[in-house]
Enzyme design. Structure first.
Site, short mmCIF file in Angstrom:
data_model
loop_
_atom_site.label_atom_id
_atom_site.label_comp_id
_atom_site.label_asym_id
_atom_site.label_seq_id
_atom_site.Cartn_x
_atom_site.Cartn_y
_atom_site.Cartn_z
N ASN A 9 15.02 80.61 135.03
CA ASN A 9 13.73 80.92 134.40
C ASN A 9 13.57 82.44 134.43
O ASN A 9 13.30 83.01 135.48
CB ASN A 9 12.62 80.22 135.19
CG ASN A 9 11.23 80.61 134.70
OD1 ASN A 9 11.09 81.24 133.65
ND2 ASN A 9 10.22 80.24 135.48
N LYS A 11 11.32 84.26 133.10
CA LYS A 11 9.91 84.73 133.10
C LYS A 11 9.74 85.88 132.11
O LYS A 11 10.40 85.89 131.07
CB LYS A 11 9.49 85.10 134.53
CG LYS A 11 9.81 83.97 135.52
CD LYS A 11 9.20 84.14 136.87
CE LYS A 11 9.59 82.95 137.74
NZ LYS A 11 8.96 82.98 139.06
N HIS A 95 4.83 75.09 135.04
CA HIS A 95 5.22 76.07 136.07
C HIS A 95 3.99 76.55 136.82
O HIS A 95 2.92 76.71 136.24
CB HIS A 95 5.97 77.24 135.42
CG HIS A 95 6.62 78.12 136.43
ND1 HIS A 95 5.91 79.08 137.13
CD2 HIS A 95 7.88 78.15 136.92
CE1 HIS A 95 6.74 79.67 137.99
NE2 HIS A 95 7.94 79.12 137.88
N GLU A 97 3.08 79.35 137.78
CA GLU A 97 2.45 80.56 137.22
C GLU A 97 1.57 80.20 136.02
O GLU A 97 0.52 80.79 135.81
CB GLU A 97 3.53 81.59 136.85
CG GLU A 97 4.09 82.26 138.09
CD GLU A 97 5.55 82.69 137.98
OE1 GLU A 97 6.06 82.86 136.87
OE2 GLU A 97 6.18 82.85 139.05
N GLU A 167 8.77 72.70 142.97
CA GLU A 167 8.72 74.11 143.33
C GLU A 167 7.50 74.38 144.21
O GLU A 167 6.40 74.59 143.69
CB GLU A 167 8.62 74.97 142.06
CG GLU A 167 9.80 74.84 141.13
CD GLU A 167 9.95 76.07 140.24
OE1 GLU A 167 11.00 76.71 140.31
OE2 GLU A 167 8.99 76.39 139.52
N GLY A 173 9.20 83.26 144.48
CA GLY A 173 9.17 84.72 144.44
C GLY A 173 8.78 85.35 145.76
O GLY A 173 8.49 86.54 145.83
N SER A 213 12.84 80.66 145.50
CA SER A 213 13.69 81.57 146.27
C SER A 213 15.09 81.01 146.56
O SER A 213 15.64 81.24 147.64
CB SER A 213 13.00 82.01 147.56
OG SER A 213 11.81 82.72 147.26
P1 PGA Z 1 12.11 82.34 142.36
O1 PGA Z 1 11.32 81.60 141.17
O2 PGA Z 1 13.51 81.80 142.35
O3 PGA Z 1 12.05 83.81 142.01
O4 PGA Z 1 11.40 82.01 143.62
C1 PGA Z 1 11.51 80.25 140.92
C2 PGA Z 1 10.64 79.84 139.76
O5 PGA Z 1 9.56 80.40 139.57
O6 PGA Z 1 11.01 78.93 138.99
#
Ligand code: PGA
Length: 250
Positions: A9, A11, A95, A97, A167, A173, A213
Protein backbone atom coordinates in the site's frame (compact mmCIF):
# COMPACT_ATOMS: atom_id res chain seq x y z
CA UNK A 1 -6.44 -23.77 -1.14
CA UNK A 2 -6.19 -20.17 -0.09
CA UNK A 3 -3.69 -17.88 -1.76
CA UNK A 4 -0.57 -16.35 -0.23
CA UNK A 5 -0.58 -12.64 -0.97
CA UNK A 6 1.80 -9.76 -0.31
CA UNK A 7 0.35 -6.35 -1.14
CA UNK A 8 2.12 -2.99 -0.97
CA UNK A 9 0.00 0.00 0.00
CA UNK A 10 1.92 3.00 -1.29
CA UNK A 11 -0.47 5.51 0.32
CA UNK A 12 0.22 9.11 -0.82
CA UNK A 13 3.80 8.44 -1.89
CA UNK A 14 5.65 8.33 -5.22
CA UNK A 15 5.09 10.65 -8.17
CA UNK A 16 4.93 9.38 -11.76
CA UNK A 17 8.69 9.06 -12.20
CA UNK A 18 9.23 7.47 -8.79
CA UNK A 19 6.38 5.03 -9.45
CA UNK A 20 8.06 3.90 -12.65
CA UNK A 21 11.42 3.56 -10.89
CA UNK A 22 10.03 1.45 -8.05
CA UNK A 23 8.08 -0.76 -10.45
CA UNK A 24 11.21 -1.31 -12.55
CA UNK A 25 13.12 -2.36 -9.47
CA UNK A 26 10.37 -4.75 -8.42
CA UNK A 27 10.22 -6.27 -11.89
CA UNK A 28 13.97 -6.81 -11.80
CA UNK A 29 14.20 -8.11 -8.24
CA UNK A 30 11.13 -10.25 -7.58
CA UNK A 31 12.26 -13.78 -8.37
CA UNK A 32 10.47 -15.51 -11.22
CA UNK A 33 8.14 -18.31 -10.30
CA UNK A 34 7.33 -17.30 -6.73
CA UNK A 35 4.07 -18.82 -5.64
CA UNK A 36 2.60 -15.91 -3.73
CA UNK A 37 0.59 -13.23 -5.43
CA UNK A 38 2.22 -9.79 -5.38
CA UNK A 39 0.10 -6.64 -5.58
CA UNK A 40 1.03 -2.96 -5.54
CA UNK A 41 -1.30 -0.07 -4.82
CA UNK A 42 0.09 3.21 -6.16
CA UNK A 43 -1.90 6.46 -6.05
CA UNK A 44 -4.87 6.96 -8.37
CA UNK A 45 -3.02 9.12 -10.90
CA UNK A 46 -0.38 6.45 -11.42
CA UNK A 47 -2.66 3.42 -11.65
CA UNK A 48 -3.14 3.36 -15.41
CA UNK A 49 0.57 3.68 -16.11
CA UNK A 50 1.33 1.02 -13.49
CA UNK A 51 -1.08 -1.40 -15.19
CA UNK A 52 0.65 -0.79 -18.53
CA UNK A 53 4.07 -1.07 -16.99
CA UNK A 54 3.28 -4.38 -15.32
CA UNK A 55 1.29 -5.88 -18.19
CA UNK A 56 3.88 -8.55 -18.96
CA UNK A 57 4.44 -9.47 -15.29
CA UNK A 58 2.50 -11.35 -12.63
CA UNK A 59 2.41 -8.30 -10.34
CA UNK A 60 -1.15 -7.07 -9.76
CA UNK A 61 -2.31 -3.49 -9.29
CA UNK A 62 -4.84 -2.30 -6.70
CA UNK A 63 -6.49 1.04 -5.99
CA UNK A 64 -6.44 2.43 -2.46
CA UNK A 65 -10.10 3.46 -2.47
CA UNK A 66 -13.22 3.75 -4.61
CA UNK A 67 -16.41 5.80 -4.37
CA UNK A 68 -19.61 3.93 -3.68
CA UNK A 69 -21.68 5.65 -6.40
CA UNK A 70 -21.65 4.69 -10.04
CA UNK A 71 -20.91 8.27 -11.03
CA UNK A 72 -22.24 11.79 -10.65
CA UNK A 73 -21.50 15.09 -8.98
CA UNK A 74 -18.84 13.92 -6.52
CA UNK A 75 -15.93 16.28 -7.03
CA UNK A 76 -12.60 14.61 -6.49
CA UNK A 77 -13.88 11.05 -6.38
CA UNK A 78 -13.16 7.96 -8.52
CA UNK A 79 -15.70 5.33 -9.56
CA UNK A 80 -15.33 1.56 -9.87
CA UNK A 81 -16.03 1.78 -13.60
CA UNK A 82 -13.13 4.23 -13.99
CA UNK A 83 -10.82 1.83 -12.22
CA UNK A 84 -11.80 -1.27 -14.15
CA UNK A 85 -11.68 0.68 -17.42
CA UNK A 86 -7.92 1.15 -16.92
CA UNK A 87 -7.42 -2.46 -15.86
CA UNK A 88 -7.53 -2.09 -12.08
CA UNK A 89 -9.60 -4.93 -10.67
CA UNK A 90 -8.63 -4.86 -7.01
CA UNK A 91 -9.33 -2.24 -4.38
CA UNK A 92 -8.28 -1.71 -0.76
CA UNK A 93 -11.27 -0.72 1.36
CA UNK A 94 -11.71 0.21 5.01
CA UNK A 95 -8.09 1.13 5.66
CA UNK A 96 -7.73 2.62 9.14
CA UNK A 97 -6.50 5.90 7.64
CA UNK A 98 -9.71 6.12 5.60
CA UNK A 99 -11.71 5.32 8.72
CA UNK A 100 -9.89 7.73 11.06
CA UNK A 101 -8.88 10.67 8.85
CA UNK A 102 -11.67 10.58 6.27
CA UNK A 103 -14.40 9.44 8.65
CA UNK A 104 -15.40 6.36 6.71
CA UNK A 105 -17.95 4.41 8.72
CA UNK A 106 -18.70 0.70 8.59
CA UNK A 107 -21.90 1.50 6.68
CA UNK A 108 -20.06 3.56 4.08
CA UNK A 109 -17.40 0.87 3.69
CA UNK A 110 -20.18 -1.72 3.29
CA UNK A 111 -21.62 0.25 0.38
CA UNK A 112 -18.18 0.56 -1.21
CA UNK A 113 -17.79 -3.22 -0.87
CA UNK A 114 -21.10 -3.68 -2.70
CA UNK A 115 -20.07 -1.35 -5.52
CA UNK A 116 -16.68 -2.99 -5.94
CA UNK A 117 -18.18 -6.49 -5.99
CA UNK A 118 -20.85 -5.39 -8.46
CA UNK A 119 -18.00 -4.42 -10.77
CA UNK A 120 -16.39 -7.79 -10.21
CA UNK A 121 -13.46 -6.25 -8.36
CA UNK A 122 -11.50 -8.04 -5.64
CA UNK A 123 -11.77 -6.29 -2.29
CA UNK A 124 -8.92 -6.18 0.21
CA UNK A 125 -11.03 -5.46 3.29
CA UNK A 126 -9.06 -3.82 6.12
CA UNK A 127 -10.06 -3.72 9.75
CA UNK A 128 -8.43 -3.78 13.17
CA UNK A 129 -8.64 -2.42 16.68
CA UNK A 130 -7.10 0.70 18.19
CA UNK A 131 -4.66 0.60 21.07
CA UNK A 132 -7.34 1.53 23.63
CA UNK A 133 -9.46 -1.42 22.47
CA UNK A 134 -6.62 -3.86 22.96
CA UNK A 135 -5.71 -2.36 26.32
CA UNK A 136 -9.29 -2.71 27.51
CA UNK A 137 -9.51 -6.26 26.17
CA UNK A 138 -12.18 -5.27 23.65
CA UNK A 139 -10.20 -6.10 20.51
CA UNK A 140 -12.06 -9.26 19.56
CA UNK A 141 -15.41 -7.46 19.82
CA UNK A 142 -14.22 -4.54 17.70
CA UNK A 143 -12.90 -6.84 14.99
CA UNK A 144 -16.07 -8.92 14.97
CA UNK A 145 -18.22 -5.78 14.70
CA UNK A 146 -16.15 -4.34 11.84
CA UNK A 147 -16.47 -7.59 9.92
CA UNK A 148 -20.20 -7.88 10.57
CA UNK A 149 -21.05 -4.26 9.80
CA UNK A 150 -18.75 -3.75 6.82
CA UNK A 151 -18.63 -7.11 5.11
CA UNK A 152 -20.86 -9.89 6.34
CA UNK A 153 -23.89 -8.71 4.35
CA UNK A 154 -22.31 -10.10 1.16
CA UNK A 155 -23.43 -13.33 -0.43
CA UNK A 156 -21.36 -16.44 0.20
CA UNK A 157 -20.46 -16.68 -3.50
CA UNK A 158 -18.75 -13.27 -3.33
CA UNK A 159 -16.14 -14.46 -0.86
CA UNK A 160 -14.06 -15.57 -3.82
CA UNK A 161 -13.51 -11.86 -4.42
CA UNK A 162 -12.57 -10.97 -0.83
CA UNK A 163 -9.21 -10.82 0.91
CA UNK A 164 -9.13 -9.88 4.59
CA UNK A 165 -6.42 -7.64 6.01
CA UNK A 166 -6.20 -7.50 9.79
CA UNK A 167 -4.34 -4.32 10.66
CA UNK A 168 -4.21 -3.35 14.33
CA UNK A 169 -4.20 0.45 14.23
CA UNK A 170 -1.55 0.64 16.94
CA UNK A 171 0.88 -1.22 14.70
CA UNK A 172 0.40 0.84 11.52
CA UNK A 173 3.35 3.08 10.74
CA UNK A 174 4.46 2.94 14.36
CA UNK A 175 7.30 0.43 14.09
CA UNK A 176 5.44 -1.62 16.65
CA UNK A 177 4.26 -4.96 15.29
CA UNK A 178 1.79 -7.40 16.71
CA UNK A 179 3.79 -10.39 17.88
CA UNK A 180 3.43 -13.45 15.65
CA UNK A 181 1.39 -14.99 18.50
CA UNK A 182 -0.94 -11.98 18.70
CA UNK A 183 -1.38 -12.05 14.92
CA UNK A 184 -2.09 -15.79 14.90
CA UNK A 185 -4.52 -15.51 17.80
CA UNK A 186 -6.52 -12.82 16.01
CA UNK A 187 -6.35 -14.47 12.59
CA UNK A 188 -7.65 -17.69 14.09
CA UNK A 189 -10.49 -15.75 15.71
CA UNK A 190 -11.27 -14.06 12.38
CA UNK A 191 -11.41 -17.38 10.55
CA UNK A 192 -13.66 -18.78 13.26
CA UNK A 193 -15.92 -15.73 12.97
CA UNK A 194 -16.18 -16.17 9.19
CA UNK A 195 -16.93 -19.86 9.71
CA UNK A 196 -19.78 -19.11 12.11
CA UNK A 197 -21.31 -16.46 9.83
CA UNK A 198 -20.79 -18.35 6.55
CA UNK A 199 -19.25 -21.79 6.28
CA UNK A 200 -16.14 -23.85 6.87
CA UNK A 201 -15.42 -23.73 3.15
CA UNK A 202 -15.52 -19.94 3.04
CA UNK A 203 -13.39 -19.67 6.18
CA UNK A 204 -10.80 -22.12 4.92
CA UNK A 205 -10.48 -20.45 1.54
CA UNK A 206 -10.27 -16.78 2.49
CA UNK A 207 -6.78 -15.29 2.65
CA UNK A 208 -6.18 -13.28 5.82
CA UNK A 209 -3.29 -10.83 5.56
CA UNK A 210 -1.57 -9.17 8.49
CA UNK A 211 -0.65 -5.49 8.25
CA UNK A 212 1.17 -3.17 10.61
CA UNK A 213 4.92 -2.51 10.53
CA UNK A 214 5.81 -5.68 8.64
CA UNK A 215 9.51 -5.42 7.82
CA UNK A 216 12.11 -7.75 6.30
CA UNK A 217 13.29 -8.77 9.77
CA UNK A 218 9.90 -9.76 11.18
CA UNK A 219 8.04 -10.95 8.06
CA UNK A 220 9.20 -14.54 8.11
CA UNK A 221 8.08 -15.22 11.66
CA UNK A 222 4.69 -13.57 11.17
CA UNK A 223 4.10 -15.36 7.86
CA UNK A 224 5.02 -18.70 9.42
CA UNK A 225 1.82 -18.71 11.46
CA UNK A 226 -0.84 -21.05 10.09
CA UNK A 227 -3.63 -18.49 9.76
CA UNK A 228 -1.49 -15.67 8.37
CA UNK A 229 -1.68 -15.85 4.59
CA UNK A 230 0.49 -12.86 3.77
CA UNK A 231 0.79 -9.16 4.45
CA UNK A 232 -0.41 -5.69 3.61
CA UNK A 233 2.72 -3.60 3.69
CA UNK A 234 2.95 0.19 4.04
CA UNK A 235 6.30 1.82 4.75
CA UNK A 236 8.42 -1.16 3.73
CA UNK A 237 6.63 -1.36 0.36
CA UNK A 238 8.26 1.91 -0.68
CA UNK A 239 11.75 0.45 -0.86
CA UNK A 240 12.23 -2.27 -3.45
CA UNK A 241 14.77 -4.25 -1.43
CA UNK A 242 12.60 -4.29 1.67
CA UNK A 243 9.46 -5.21 -0.22
CA UNK A 244 11.21 -7.95 -2.18
CA UNK A 245 12.66 -9.34 1.06
CA UNK A 246 9.14 -9.49 2.50
CA UNK A 247 7.76 -11.06 -0.67
CA UNK A 248 10.42 -13.76 -0.59
CA UNK A 249 9.98 -14.32 3.17
CA UNK A 250 6.64 -15.90 2.45
P1 PGA B 1 2.91 0.02 7.72
O1 PGA B 1 1.45 0.26 7.07
O2 PGA B 1 3.45 -1.23 7.11
O3 PGA B 1 3.70 1.25 7.34
O4 PGA B 1 2.70 -0.11 9.18
C1 PGA B 1 0.60 -0.81 6.85
C2 PGA B 1 -0.68 -0.29 6.24
O5 PGA B 1 -1.09 0.84 6.52
O6 PGA B 1 -1.33 -1.00 5.44
Amino acid sequence: MRKKIVAGNWKMHKNAEQTKELLNELIAKIPAGIESQVIVAPTFVNLASAVDHLAATAIGVAAQNVHQAEGGAFTGEISADMLTSVGVNTVILGHSERRAIFHETDALIASKVDTALKHDMTVIFCFGEELKDRQSGNHFNIVENQLRDGLFHIEAANWEKVVLAYEPVWAIGTGETASPEQAQEMHEFIRETVLKAFSKEVAENVSILYGGSVKPDNAKEIFSKPDVDGGLIGGAALKADDFVAIVTAI
